[in-house]
Design a protein around this motif. Structure first.
Motif, PDB file in Angstrom:
ATOM      1  N   GLY A 163       0.819  -1.191   0.000  1.00  0.00           N
ATOM      2  CA  GLY A 163       0.000   0.000   0.000  1.00  0.00           C
ATOM      3  C   GLY A 163       0.859   1.250   0.000  1.00  0.00           C
ATOM      4  N   THR A 164       0.549   2.172   0.880  1.00  0.00           N
ATOM      5  CA  THR A 164       1.244   3.459   0.940  1.00  0.00           C
ATOM      6  C   THR A 164       2.726   3.334   1.257  1.00  0.00           C
ATOM      7  N   TYR A 165       3.167   2.174   1.785  1.00  0.00           N
ATOM      8  CA  TYR A 165       4.560   2.014   2.199  1.00  0.00           C
ATOM      9  C   TYR A 165       5.477   1.525   1.081  1.00  0.00           C
ATOM     10  N   GLY A 166       4.916   1.257  -0.101  1.00  0.00           N
ATOM     11  CA  GLY A 166       5.782   0.964  -1.225  1.00  0.00           C
ATOM     12  C   GLY A 166       5.398  -0.273  -2.012  1.00  0.00           C
ATOM     13  N   THR A 167       5.822  -0.284  -3.268  1.00  0.00           N
ATOM     14  CA  THR A 167       5.649  -1.405  -4.187  1.00  0.00           C
ATOM     15  C   THR A 167       7.026  -1.738  -4.743  1.00  0.00           C
ATOM     16  N   PHE A 168       7.386  -3.037  -4.720  1.00  0.00           N
ATOM     17  CA  PHE A 168       8.748  -3.452  -5.033  1.00  0.00           C
ATOM     18  C   PHE A 168       8.733  -4.591  -6.045  1.00  0.00           C
ATOM     19  N   CYS A 169       9.600  -4.484  -7.039  1.00  0.00           N
ATOM     20  CA  CYS A 169       9.824  -5.562  -7.998  1.00  0.00           C
ATOM     21  C   CYS A 169      11.170  -6.193  -7.686  1.00  0.00           C
ATOM     22  N   VAL A 170      11.173  -7.485  -7.348  1.00  0.00           N
ATOM     23  CA  VAL A 170      12.384  -8.181  -6.929  1.00  0.00           C
ATOM     24  C   VAL A 170      12.655  -9.344  -7.879  1.00  0.00           C
ATOM     25  N   ILE A 177      16.398  -5.780  -5.860  1.00  0.00           N
ATOM     26  CA  ILE A 177      15.240  -4.934  -6.115  1.00  0.00           C
ATOM     27  C   ILE A 177      15.454  -4.235  -7.452  1.00  0.00           C
ATOM     28  N   LEU A 178      14.621  -4.552  -8.436  1.00  0.00           N
ATOM     29  CA  LEU A 178      14.778  -3.980  -9.775  1.00  0.00           C
ATOM     30  C   LEU A 178      14.180  -2.580  -9.858  1.00  0.00           C
ATOM     31  N   TRP A 179      13.062  -2.373  -9.203  1.00  0.00           N
ATOM     32  CA  TRP A 179      12.491  -1.023  -9.092  1.00  0.00           C
ATOM     33  C   TRP A 179      11.569  -0.968  -7.894  1.00  0.00           C
ATOM     34  N   GLN A 180      11.297   0.252  -7.454  1.00  0.00           N
ATOM     35  CA  GLN A 180      10.353   0.452  -6.362  1.00  0.00           C
ATOM     36  C   GLN A 180       9.638   1.769  -6.559  1.00  0.00           C
ATOM     37  N   ARG A 181       8.377   1.804  -6.117  1.00  0.00           N
ATOM     38  CA  ARG A 181       7.553   3.013  -6.183  1.00  0.00           C
ATOM     39  C   ARG A 181       6.865   3.197  -4.844  1.00  0.00           C
ATOM     40  N   ARG A 182       6.582   4.418  -4.513  1.00  0.00           N
ATOM     41  CA  ARG A 182       5.759   4.686  -3.349  1.00  0.00           C
ATOM     42  C   ARG A 182       4.607   5.590  -3.765  1.00  0.00           C
ATOM     43  N   LEU A 183       3.388   5.075  -3.649  1.00  0.00           N
ATOM     44  CA  LEU A 183       2.176   5.804  -4.007  1.00  0.00           C
ATOM     45  C   LEU A 183       1.438   6.119  -2.715  1.00  0.00           C
ATOM     46  N   PRO A 184       1.642   7.322  -2.151  1.00  0.00           N
ATOM     47  CA  PRO A 184       1.075   7.648  -0.840  1.00  0.00           C
ATOM     48  C   PRO A 184      -0.451   7.550  -0.823  1.00  0.00           C
ATOM     49  N   LEU A 185      -0.973   7.035   0.283  1.00  0.00           N
ATOM     50  CA  LEU A 185      -2.405   6.815   0.424  1.00  0.00           C
ATOM     51  C   LEU A 185      -2.749   6.770   1.907  1.00  0.00           C
ATOM     52  N   ASP A 186      -3.875   7.344   2.265  1.00  0.00           N
ATOM     53  CA  ASP A 186      -4.361   7.242   3.638  1.00  0.00           C
ATOM     54  C   ASP A 186      -5.294   6.043   3.721  1.00  0.00           C
ATOM     55  N   HIS A 187      -4.770   4.909   4.211  1.00  0.00           N
ATOM     56  CA  HIS A 187      -5.586   3.696   4.318  1.00  0.00           C
ATOM     57  C   HIS A 187      -6.540   3.742   5.504  1.00  0.00           C
ATOM     58  N   SER A 188      -6.267   4.587   6.476  1.00  0.00           N
ATOM     59  CA  SER A 188      -7.039   4.710   7.716  1.00  0.00           C
ATOM     60  C   SER A 188      -6.737   3.590   8.702  1.00  0.00           C
ATOM     61  N   VAL A 189      -6.821   2.334   8.262  1.00  0.00           N
ATOM     62  CA  VAL A 189      -6.570   1.207   9.169  1.00  0.00           C
ATOM     63  C   VAL A 189      -5.511   0.251   8.614  1.00  0.00           C
ATOM     64  N   GLY A 190      -4.690   0.737   7.671  1.00  0.00           N
ATOM     65  CA  GLY A 190      -3.616  -0.085   7.125  1.00  0.00           C
ATOM     66  C   GLY A 190      -3.918  -0.619   5.746  1.00  0.00           C
ATOM     67  N   PRO A 191      -2.890  -1.114   5.031  1.00  0.00           N
ATOM     68  CA  PRO A 191      -3.057  -1.614   3.665  1.00  0.00           C
ATOM     69  C   PRO A 191      -3.740  -2.977   3.612  1.00  0.00           C
ATOM     70  N   GLY A 192      -4.334  -3.311   2.452  1.00  0.00           N
ATOM     71  CA  GLY A 192      -4.990  -4.607   2.328  1.00  0.00           C
ATOM     72  C   GLY A 192      -5.100  -5.134   0.907  1.00  0.00           C
ATOM     73  N   SER A 193      -5.162  -4.253  -0.112  1.00  0.00           N
ATOM     74  CA  SER A 193      -5.361  -4.705  -1.495  1.00  0.00           C
ATOM     75  C   SER A 193      -4.120  -5.386  -2.045  1.00  0.00           C
ATOM     76  N   SER A 194      -4.288  -6.572  -2.607  1.00  0.00           N
ATOM     77  CA  SER A 194      -3.178  -7.284  -3.238  1.00  0.00           C
ATOM     78  C   SER A 194      -3.088  -6.912  -4.717  1.00  0.00           C
ATOM     79  N   ASP A 207      -7.739   2.554  -2.994  1.00  0.00           N
ATOM     80  CA  ASP A 207      -8.945   3.166  -2.441  1.00  0.00           C
ATOM     81  C   ASP A 207      -8.695   3.623  -1.006  1.00  0.00           C
ATOM     82  N   GLY A 208      -8.215   4.848  -0.851  1.00  0.00           N
ATOM     83  CA  GLY A 208      -7.965   5.406   0.464  1.00  0.00           C
ATOM     84  C   GLY A 208      -9.114   6.277   0.934  1.00  0.00           C
ATOM     85  N   THR A 209      -8.877   7.032   2.000  1.00  0.00           N
ATOM     86  CA  THR A 209      -9.931   7.903   2.530  1.00  0.00           C
ATOM     87  C   THR A 209      -9.998   9.227   1.787  1.00  0.00           C
TER      88      THR A 209
END
Length: 441
Positions: A163-170, A177-194, A207-209
Motif C-alpha cells: 500500500g502506501t509504504y511501497g511497491t517493489f519488484c524483486v 530490487i529492480l524497481w520500487q515506487r511509493r504511491l502515498p495513500l491514507d488507508h485509515s486502518v492499514g493496507p490490504g489490497s493485493s 482506495d484510500g480515505t
C-alpha cells in the motif's frame, strides 16, 4: 541422419519450457485467484504433530498469504519497533486519531518490510531480503498488519505491495530490487489490497480515505501507464469511501477484456489497456470492502463490505451504469465482510466473519444450507477437490465437504492465529499463522 539433433533440440525445449512453467501458486487465492484447486490433494487431518512436513517461524507480523514457485515459498513480513503505552498514545494523538478509536488501533514507532524465501521441501530459510524501513508509519487496525497484501509472482520477478509504504519488484534469482515506487495513500486502518499482473501491467487498487483510484504500472519499470479515479460517492467521511479489494481479470461473451475492481458503493469494470470505465453498478453504502470477487458464465459475484454485507450477482455484458439492468440477484443477510466467496459447480459458498458457513444457488441466490462452524474468520476459504478448508482466528482449520449435503469432516488445531489465506502445491497444504508457515502433506 538429422533425427538425433532434432530429438535433442526437442528435449532441450521441453526442459526449458518446464523450467519456466507457470507458478503453482503465484498470487492471492491461487492460479486463477478463486481459491479453487481441483487437480491436487491436501490432508484431511493435520496439526502440530500430525502430517506435518515442516514448520518454519518467521519474524514480524504479516497477514499476507504465501506464494510459491520453483520450489520456493515466498512471504512478506513487517518487523515492528513497538512503542510503550505512553508512546503509543502519543503516536495516535500525533496522527490526529480521535481518542474513542484508540482501543481499536495499533501503531509502531518504525517498521522494516522484508521478503523471505523458504525451501519448499525442508522449510529452511534461504533468503531474507530487506525492502525498506519506514519511520513513524500510520496507525492500523489492531486486526490488520503492515504487510497484509499478498505478493504476486510473474516470470523471474516477484512483486511485493504494501500500500502506501511501497511497491517493489524483486528478481527471484538475484534477489535484487529492480524497481520500487511509493504511491502515498491514507488507508485509515492499514493496507490490504493485493496486486494483480495483467500482461505487462501491474494493477493496483488504491482506495484510500482522501482519494480512490485504480492504477496500472509498467511491470518492467514501475512507471505509471494509467490511473482512473473511482465514481463519485455519497458518504459523510472518507472512512466510508475506503476499500481493500483485490481485482480480477475476465473476458466477457462479447470478447471484451475487463478488470473487475470492487470498491466502496460501486463495482466497476475497466479496460485493462487504458483504464477507461466499461460499466459500473451501485451496490449501496458498503465500504472497507475486502473479499475478492469471483466470476463464472457471464456473472460476477461479490460481497459489498462493511456496514451490512450483501452478496450480489451482476451480469458483465453491459455498458455504463448497469445498476437498474444487470443485477441478477442479491442476498441481504449472512454474508462475510472479509473472507472471499468460493464458486464451484453452480454453488457459491461463503464463510461469515462470525463463524457461519452458507451455500447458495449461483443461478438464483436461493439458500441451499447454512451451518454454524464457530470461531472468527478473516482468511478466505480454500476448495481442494471436494473439500473446503476454513481457517479461523483461533487457529482452527475446519474441513467441510462440498455439495448440497455438506458436512463437517474434520477439525484441526494449530498454535497460532490464522488470518492469511492458505495455498496448495505438490499435494501439500501451505498454511501461515501469526507465528509460522507450515507444510502439511
Amino acid at each position: 541422419m538429422h533425427a538425433r539433433p532434432c530429438v535433442q533440440t526437442a528435449c532441450l525445449l521441453l526442459i526449458l519450457s518446464t523450467s519456466h512453467a507457470a507458478s503453482p501458486w503465484p498470487q492471492f487465492r491461487g492460479p486463477a485467484g478463486d481459491g479453487i484447486v481441483l487437480d491436487q490433494n491436501a490432508p484431511l487431518k493435520f496439526g502440530e504433530k500430525e502430517n506435518l512436513v515442516w514448520k518454519s517461524e518467521l519474524p514480524g507480523k504479516a497477514w499476507s498469504s504465501p506464494v510459491i514457485a520453483d520450489g520456493l515459498v515466498w512471504a512478506t513480513t513487517a518487523i515492528e519497533v513497538f512503542p510503550n503505552e505512553e508512546e503509543r498514545l502519543d503516536l495516535l494523538r500525533a496522527a490526529g486519531i480521535e481518542e474513542k478509536k484508540f482501543k481499536q488501533l495499533a501503531v509502531a514507532k518504525a517498521i522494516q518490510l522484508k521478503l523471505f524465501a523458504l525451501d519448499l521441501q525442508s522449510g529452511r530459510q534461504l533468503a531474507g531480503i530487506d525492502l525498506t524501513e519506514i519511520a513513524t508509519p500510520d496507525p492500523i487496525h489492531s486486526l490488520n498488519s503492515y504487510a497484509s497484501p499478498t505478493p504476486v509472482i510473474d516470470g523471474d520477478q516477484i512483486y511485493c505491495h504494501f500500500g502506501t509504504y511501497g511497491t517493489f519488484c524483486v528478481n527471484r534469482t538475484s534477489r535484487e530490487i529492480l524497481w520500487q515506487r511509493r504511491l502515498p495513500l491514507d488507508h485509515s486502518v492499514g493496507p490490504g489490497s493485493s496486486p494483480l499482473i495483467d500482461g505487462d501491467r501491474l494493477i493496483l487498487i488504491q482506495d484510500g480515505t482522501e482519494r480512490q483510484y485504480v492504477t496500472a504500472l509498467d511491470k518492467n519499470s514501475g512507471e505509471t501507464i494509467w490511473e482512473t479515479d473511482r465514481p463519485e460517492m455519497d458518504a459523510p467521511t472518507g472512512d466510508q469511501k475506503k476499500a481493500y479489494c483485490t481485482p480480477i481479470k475476465i473476458t466477457d461473451r462479447l470478447g471484451r477484456e475487463q478488470l473487475i475492481c470492487m470498491g466502496s458503493q460501486w463495482m466497476v469494470a475497466y479496460e485493462p489497456a487504458t483504464g477507461n470505465e466499461i460499466w459500473k453498478v451501485r451496490h449501496g453504502k458498503g465500504f472497507s470492502v475486502v473479499p475478492r470477487p469471483v466470476y463464472s458464465d457471464g456473472v460476477v459475484y461479490f460481497s459489498t463490505g462493511f456496514g451490512k454485507p450483501q452478496l450480489w450477482a451482476v451480469k458483465v455484458d453491459g455498458s455504463g451504469d448497469v445498476t437498474n439492468t444487470h443485477v441478477q440477484w442479491t442476498v441481504m443477510k449472512g454474508i462475510p465482510a472479509k473472507p472471499s466467496p468460493i464458486l464451484h459447480n453452480g454453488l457459491i459458498y461463503v464463510m461469515e466473519d462470525n463463524g457461519i458457513a452458507s451455500c447458495f444457488e449461483a443461478e438464483s441466490g436461493d439458500e441451499v444450507w447454512k451451518k454454524r462452524i464457530g470461531g472468527k474468520y478473516s482468511a478466505s476459504p480454500l476448495l481442494v477437490g471436494d473439500r473446503i478448508y476454513l481457517g479461523s482466528h483461533e487457529g482452527t482449520v475446519t474441513v467441510i465437504s462440498t455439495g448440497r449435503d455438506s458436512e463437517v469432516l474434520a477439525e484441526n488445531q494449530l498454535d497460532g492465529q490464522i488470518m492469511a489465506s492458505p495455498a496448495v502445491v505438490d499435494d501439500s497444504l501451505i498454511l501461515r499463522t501469526a507465528d509460522a508457515i507450515y507444510r502439511f502433506k
